[in-house]
Design a protein around this motif. Structure first.
Motif, PDB file in Angstrom:
ATOM      1  N   ASN A 143      40.809 -38.298  27.060  1.00  0.00           N
ATOM      2  CA  ASN A 143      39.824 -37.279  27.426  1.00  0.00           C
ATOM      3  C   ASN A 143      38.436 -37.720  26.959  1.00  0.00           C
ATOM      4  O   ASN A 143      38.200 -37.898  25.764  1.00  0.00           O
ATOM      5  N   LYS A 144      37.543 -37.880  27.914  1.00  0.00           N
ATOM      6  CA  LYS A 144      36.159 -38.269  27.609  1.00  0.00           C
ATOM      7  C   LYS A 144      35.478 -37.225  26.724  1.00  0.00           C
ATOM      8  O   LYS A 144      34.564 -37.557  25.978  1.00  0.00           O
ATOM      9  N   GLY A 145      35.923 -35.982  26.776  1.00  0.00           N
ATOM     10  CA  GLY A 145      35.395 -34.952  25.898  1.00  0.00           C
ATOM     11  C   GLY A 145      35.700 -35.249  24.438  1.00  0.00           C
ATOM     12  O   GLY A 145      34.854 -35.050  23.560  1.00  0.00           O
ATOM     13  N   ASP A 146      36.909 -35.736  24.149  1.00  0.00           N
ATOM     14  CA  ASP A 146      37.253 -36.163  22.786  1.00  0.00           C
ATOM     15  C   ASP A 146      36.288 -37.246  22.325  1.00  0.00           C
ATOM     16  O   ASP A 146      35.743 -37.194  21.219  1.00  0.00           O
ATOM     17  N   GLU A 147      36.090 -38.235  23.182  1.00  0.00           N
ATOM     18  CA  GLU A 147      35.205 -39.348  22.855  1.00  0.00           C
ATOM     19  C   GLU A 147      33.780 -38.863  22.607  1.00  0.00           C
ATOM     20  O   GLU A 147      33.124 -39.307  21.662  1.00  0.00           O
ATOM     21  N   GLY A 148      33.308 -37.931  23.425  1.00  0.00           N
ATOM     22  CA  GLY A 148      31.966 -37.379  23.239  1.00  0.00           C
ATOM     23  C   GLY A 148      31.822 -36.672  21.906  1.00  0.00           C
ATOM     24  O   GLY A 148      30.802 -36.799  21.222  1.00  0.00           O
ATOM     25  N   ALA A 149      32.839 -35.926  21.511  1.00  0.00           N
ATOM     26  CA  ALA A 149      32.803 -35.210  20.234  1.00  0.00           C
ATOM     27  C   ALA A 149      32.777 -36.178  19.057  1.00  0.00           C
ATOM     28  O   ALA A 149      31.995 -36.006  18.110  1.00  0.00           O
ATOM     29  N   ILE A 150      33.611 -37.191  19.101  1.00  0.00           N
ATOM     30  CA  ILE A 150      33.642 -38.184  18.022  1.00  0.00           C
ATOM     31  C   ILE A 150      32.297 -38.905  17.944  1.00  0.00           C
ATOM     32  O   ILE A 150      31.749 -39.119  16.855  1.00  0.00           O
ATOM     33  N   THR A 151      31.739 -39.256  19.087  1.00  0.00           N
ATOM     34  CA  THR A 151      30.438 -39.917  19.115  1.00  0.00           C
ATOM     35  C   THR A 151      29.371 -39.016  18.508  1.00  0.00           C
ATOM     36  O   THR A 151      28.533 -39.471  17.717  1.00  0.00           O
ATOM     37  N   ALA A 152      29.403 -37.734  18.839  1.00  0.00           N
ATOM     38  CA  ALA A 152      28.420 -36.786  18.301  1.00  0.00           C
ATOM     39  C   ALA A 152      28.527 -36.700  16.777  1.00  0.00           C
ATOM     40  O   ALA A 152      27.513 -36.763  16.071  1.00  0.00           O
ATOM     41  N   ILE A 153      29.734 -36.566  16.268  1.00  0.00           N
ATOM     42  CA  ILE A 153      29.928 -36.485  14.818  1.00  0.00           C
ATOM     43  C   ILE A 153      29.396 -37.752  14.142  1.00  0.00           C
ATOM     44  O   ILE A 153      28.679 -37.691  13.141  1.00  0.00           O
ATOM     45  N   LYS A 154      29.746 -38.905  14.694  1.00  0.00           N
ATOM     46  CA  LYS A 154      29.302 -40.170  14.101  1.00  0.00           C
ATOM     47  C   LYS A 154      27.786 -40.317  14.141  1.00  0.00           C
ATOM     48  O   LYS A 154      27.175 -40.817  13.191  1.00  0.00           O
ATOM     49  N   MET A 155      27.160 -39.881  15.219  1.00  0.00           N
ATOM     50  CA  MET A 155      25.707 -40.009  15.328  1.00  0.00           C
ATOM     51  C   MET A 155      24.991 -39.041  14.389  1.00  0.00           C
ATOM     52  O   MET A 155      23.958 -39.377  13.808  1.00  0.00           O
ATOM     53  N   VAL A 156      25.525 -37.832  14.218  1.00  0.00           N
ATOM     54  CA  VAL A 156      24.938 -36.898  13.251  1.00  0.00           C
ATOM     55  C   VAL A 156      25.079 -37.479  11.843  1.00  0.00           C
ATOM     56  O   VAL A 156      24.128 -37.458  11.052  1.00  0.00           O
ATOM     57  N   ALA A 157      26.249 -38.004  11.523  1.00  0.00           N
ATOM     58  CA  ALA A 157      26.467 -38.600  10.200  1.00  0.00           C
ATOM     59  C   ALA A 157      25.500 -39.759   9.964  1.00  0.00           C
ATOM     60  O   ALA A 157      24.924 -39.880   8.872  1.00  0.00           O
ATOM     61  N   LEU A 158      25.307 -40.588  10.967  1.00  0.00           N
ATOM     62  CA  LEU A 158      24.364 -41.702  10.842  1.00  0.00           C
ATOM     63  C   LEU A 158      22.953 -41.188  10.591  1.00  0.00           C
ATOM     64  O   LEU A 158      22.249 -41.671   9.694  1.00  0.00           O
ATOM     65  N   THR A 159      22.534 -40.202  11.359  1.00  0.00           N
ATOM     66  CA  THR A 159      21.195 -39.621  11.201  1.00  0.00           C
ATOM     67  C   THR A 159      21.023 -39.059   9.796  1.00  0.00           C
ATOM     68  O   THR A 159      20.001 -39.302   9.136  1.00  0.00           O
ATOM     69  N   GLN A 160      22.015 -38.303   9.337  1.00  0.00           N
ATOM     70  CA  GLN A 160      21.945 -37.719   7.994  1.00  0.00           C
ATOM     71  C   GLN A 160      21.910 -38.796   6.915  1.00  0.00           C
ATOM     72  O   GLN A 160      21.161 -38.697   5.945  1.00  0.00           O
ATOM     73  N   GLU A 161      22.703 -39.831   7.091  1.00  0.00           N
ATOM     74  CA  GLU A 161      22.755 -40.931   6.122  1.00  0.00           C
ATOM     75  C   GLU A 161      21.400 -41.647   6.045  1.00  0.00           C
ATOM     76  O   GLU A 161      20.897 -41.935   4.956  1.00  0.00           O
ATOM     77  N   LEU A 162      20.805 -41.920   7.175  1.00  0.00           N
ATOM     78  CA  LEU A 162      19.519 -42.618   7.175  1.00  0.00           C
ATOM     79  C   LEU A 162      18.394 -41.746   6.632  1.00  0.00           C
ATOM     80  O   LEU A 162      17.513 -42.243   5.919  1.00  0.00           O
ATOM     81  N   LYS A 163      18.436 -40.437   6.928  1.00  0.00           N
ATOM     82  CA  LYS A 163      17.441 -39.517   6.357  1.00  0.00           C
ATOM     83  C   LYS A 163      17.554 -39.494   4.838  1.00  0.00           C
ATOM     84  O   LYS A 163      16.549 -39.508   4.125  1.00  0.00           O
ATOM     85  N   ALA A 164      18.787 -39.440   4.324  1.00  0.00           N
ATOM     86  CA  ALA A 164      19.012 -39.392   2.883  1.00  0.00           C
ATOM     87  C   ALA A 164      18.553 -40.681   2.205  1.00  0.00           C
ATOM     88  O   ALA A 164      18.075 -40.640   1.064  1.00  0.00           O
TER      89      ALA A 164
END
Length: 167
Positions: A143-164
């Motif tokens: 399901n491409k929706g699963d993939e989209g959700a995982i990508t979203a979580i990973k990108m938010v985590a990356l953004t938060q990590e780089l901000k920190a």
């Protein structure tokens, strides 16, 4: 990698951050609803599986895949989501309409990613036929929706990590 070589729903859960403190917008095309609703169900359940609270998952429907960009832009303007997942399905027909819609939505989502500080995830199926779409909306290719959700979580985590790391 071609989808027929990888299941869209398979991933290493240990590489996915907790989504407990994240907020998501999901924009779903109403066109091809038998496909797009399955994509939305996949994304929603995957976000919850990784800790996202139901009240932190906002869903909006737009008429077609071309309108996903505008729907995502409205999330950016009017909400405080950490990421937006755009879900749609464009099936090739007998006219060049397919090419224009696919090009437009791809370019639109790319522009949102360049212009704004939150990730906008491309979860649009672009298939030759209905069966290929169904195979990627919970069928034999996951399901491409699963993939989209995982990508979203990973990108938010990356953004938060780089901000920190800037602090």
């Amino acid at each position: 990698m071609a989808t027929n070589l990888k299941n869209l729903s398979e991933y290493d859960a240990s590489l996915v951050a907790s989504a407990e403190k994240m907020k998501f917008g999901i924009v779903v095309s109403e066109w091809n609803p038998d496909v797009t609703e399955e994509l939305m169900n996949g994304a929603y359940s995957t976000l919850e599986k990784h800790g996202a609270k139901a009240e932190n998952i906002l869903v909006a429907h737009v008429p077609g895949s071309f309108e996903l960009t505008h729907g995502a832009r409205q999330f950016i303007k009017h909400t405080d989501v950490d990421a937006i997942i755009c879900l749609g399905c464009v099936i090739k027909g007998d006219t060049p309409h397919f090419d224009y819609v696919c090009q437009g939505v791809t370019q639109g989502i790319t522009e949102l990613n360049v212009k704004h500080k939150i990730p906008v995830i491309f979860g649009v199926l672009t298939t030759d036929n209905q069966q290929q779409a169904l195979d990627r909306a919970g069928g034999k290719h996951g399901n491409k929706g699963d993939e989209g959700a995982i990508t979203a979580i990973k990108m938010v985590a990356l953004t938060q990590e780089l901000k920190a790391s800037k602090k």
